[in-house]
Enzyme design. Structure first.
Site, PDB file in Angstrom:
ATOM      1  CG  HIS A 264      -1.981  -1.066   1.158  1.00 56.17           C
ATOM      2  ND1 HIS A 264      -2.811  -1.309   0.102  1.00 56.17           N
ATOM      3  CD2 HIS A 264      -2.240  -2.037   2.076  1.00 56.17           C
ATOM      4  CE1 HIS A 264      -3.565  -2.367   0.363  1.00 56.17           C
ATOM      5  NE2 HIS A 264      -3.229  -2.835   1.555  1.00 56.17           N
ATOM      6  CG  ASP A 328      -5.436  -5.798  -0.642  1.00 49.65           C
ATOM      7  OD1 ASP A 328      -5.457  -6.758   0.146  1.00 49.65           O
ATOM      8  OD2 ASP A 328      -5.421  -4.615  -0.242  1.00 49.65           O
TER       9      ASP A 328
HETATM   10 ZN   LIG Z   1      -3.726  -6.726   2.220  1.00 47.70          ZN
END
Ligand SMILES: [Zn+2]
Length: 458
Positions: A264, A328
């Site tokens: 991220h 994800d």
């Molecule tokens: Zn994750």
């Protein structure tokens, strides 16, 4: 040795005609001129196709595929944290068969979309009440088994999850994730490795791992992935606990180095970006999930600006080798959507175009393809992600005759208008697992996953 002969081959940052890719077992033996193929060579022609390296999905939680369509919109106030409660309910409703079935669904969708390797950030370890299974690695093995059935190459990123957060009581919804000690986590990585699984270590976040756990992981050999700076609340908690932001808390423990992947990195400050740049560590962005969850955008423009004005660090790998993508939460599974979002987000934020500027007209598209392929392979420490001698023969044939690409400059069209429907054939380790858009076990995998998910709603 077999030869694949498409119209175009993605090599050295461009689509090139007149090339054949020679496969020898699981590896690419070479890329040769189609005119120089020996008489009698075994050739498979792929007319109307471009051959790309297989995409690498460097960050996946396969079971979360079960949330698709259930959580994209909820009524009332909603945030990352309320989404997380919904996700935990699914996590606790899946038995081992269910974990395997939903994982197979996610992996099937990945290979159909052109992913040939997945880094599975695996944090479901135990029974819902926290009791270890008779085989303590039961669920990890189920996930690996799902990947093998589909044929996708998997790197199992074994998660370390020690607590709900700094100063918080244990969360009963997280009992499946918790291990008692960091040594238990390291022992699990050893057991999995001993059975031939490709393993990395994933200290879940600074929220889930105290400092002594992070220090215990500094001797681990292999890729280390962690969620970093996804949510402002996580950064505030890190500042309260460590007086340091998350990436620096990992750095203090000796973990931020080549092979470390910050997943991220949505809200880094400039000092954290500088640390990433100086240490040779990498970032994995998950744009479609970050959009869905309202996380924010990875600051590509700020990362790029670090190298401007001064000389870039000597021997620093290029940005393309230090950025990767992941799907994800699997709000969608589409490598084309992830790679183009890296640039398009930056345009939306900065109000200008060509944030990642390149002199060559195909340069930006090529760089984004490299992020989705070579960058992911570097993040997972696997010898794939490029069409070159010695690389693993993980390949994707995309359709250049489709309406999305016709009449267009092919490489930018593939990146900025491409979609999983263009993916026709997929090879993993030289073995074709998707043939003309069809996977042989698709019907059974879809049916099993639907049954498993129907049980969770009961
Ligand atoms: Zn994750």
């Amino acid at each position: 040795v077999r030869h694949l002969l498409p119209d175009q081959v993605f090599q050295d940052g461009a689509l090139r005609p007149g090339l054949a890719v020679a496969l020898d077992g699981a590896c690419i033996a070479g890329v040769v001129s189609a005119d120089a193929l020996p008489h009698g060579a075994e050739i498979e022609r792929l007319p109307g196709r471009a051959l790309l390296p297989g995409f690498v999905n460097a960050h996946s939680h396969a079971f979360q595929r079960g949330l698709r369509g259930h959580v994209q919109h909820t009524v009332g106030a909603d945030s990352f944290w309320t989404w997380r409660d919904r996700m935990y309910r699914l996590a606790n409703a899946l038995d081992p068969d269910g974990v395997e079935a939903v994982s197979a669904l996610a992996f099937l969708e990945m290979v159909r979309a052109g992913f040939t390797t997945v880094g599975e950030f695996h944090y479901l370890q135990h029974a819902p009440d926290g009791t270890p299974y008779a085989d303590p690695d039961e669920l990890a093995r189920r996930v690996v088994s799902a990947a093998r059935r589909v044929g996708i190459h998997i790197v199992l990123l074994r998660v370390a999850y020690g607590r709900a957060g700094f100063g918080l009581d244990p969360n009963p919804l997280q009992r499946r994730f918790y291990d008692a000690t960091p040594d238990d986590v390291l022992a699990a990585t050893e057991r999995l490795r001993a059975t031939g699984v490709n393993v990395g270590l994933a200290p879940h976040s600074v929220r889930a791992c105290p400092a002594d756990w992070l220090r215990a992981f500094s001797t681990f050999e292999g890729p280390i992935h962690a969620h970093v700076d996804e949510q402002p609340a996580e950064i505030e908690a890190s500042l309260r606990e460590h007086g340091r932001r998350p990436l620096h808390a990992f750095a203090d423990a000796g973990l931020v180095r080549p092979g470390f992947v910050a997943v991220h990195l949505t809200h880094p400050d400039d000092a954290e970006l500088g640390t990433l740049d100086e240490t040779g560590a990498a970032a994995c962005v998950c744009p479609t999930t970050e959009l869905d969850l309202g996380d924010g955008f990875f600051p590509l423009e700020r990362l790029l600006s670090l190298g401007r004005g001064g000389a870039p660090p000597r021997n620093a790998p290029p940005v393309t080798a230090r950025l990767s993508i992941g799907t994800d939460s699997h709000a969608q599974i589409d490598p084309f959507a992830e790679i183009r979002a890296i640039e398009l987000h930056a345009r939306a934020v900065t109000g200008r175009r060509n944030v990642w500027a390149h002199a060559d007209p195909d340069g930006l598209a090529a760089a984004l393809i490299e992020v989705g392929t070579a960058g992911g392979a570097a993040a997972l420490g696997v010898g794939a992600g490029r069409i070159a001698p010695g690389a693993r023969a993980d390949l994707v044939a995309v359709d250049l005759t489709a309406p999305a690409v016709r009449g267009a400059r092919p490489l930018p069209a593939l990146v900025f208008a491409g979609h999983p429907g263009l993916v026709r054939d997929v090879w993993v380790g030289g073995r074709r697992i998707v043939d003309a858009g069809v996977h042989p076990f698709e019907g059974a995998i879809l049916a099993e996953a639907e049954r498993a998910l129907a049980r969770t709603e009961a």
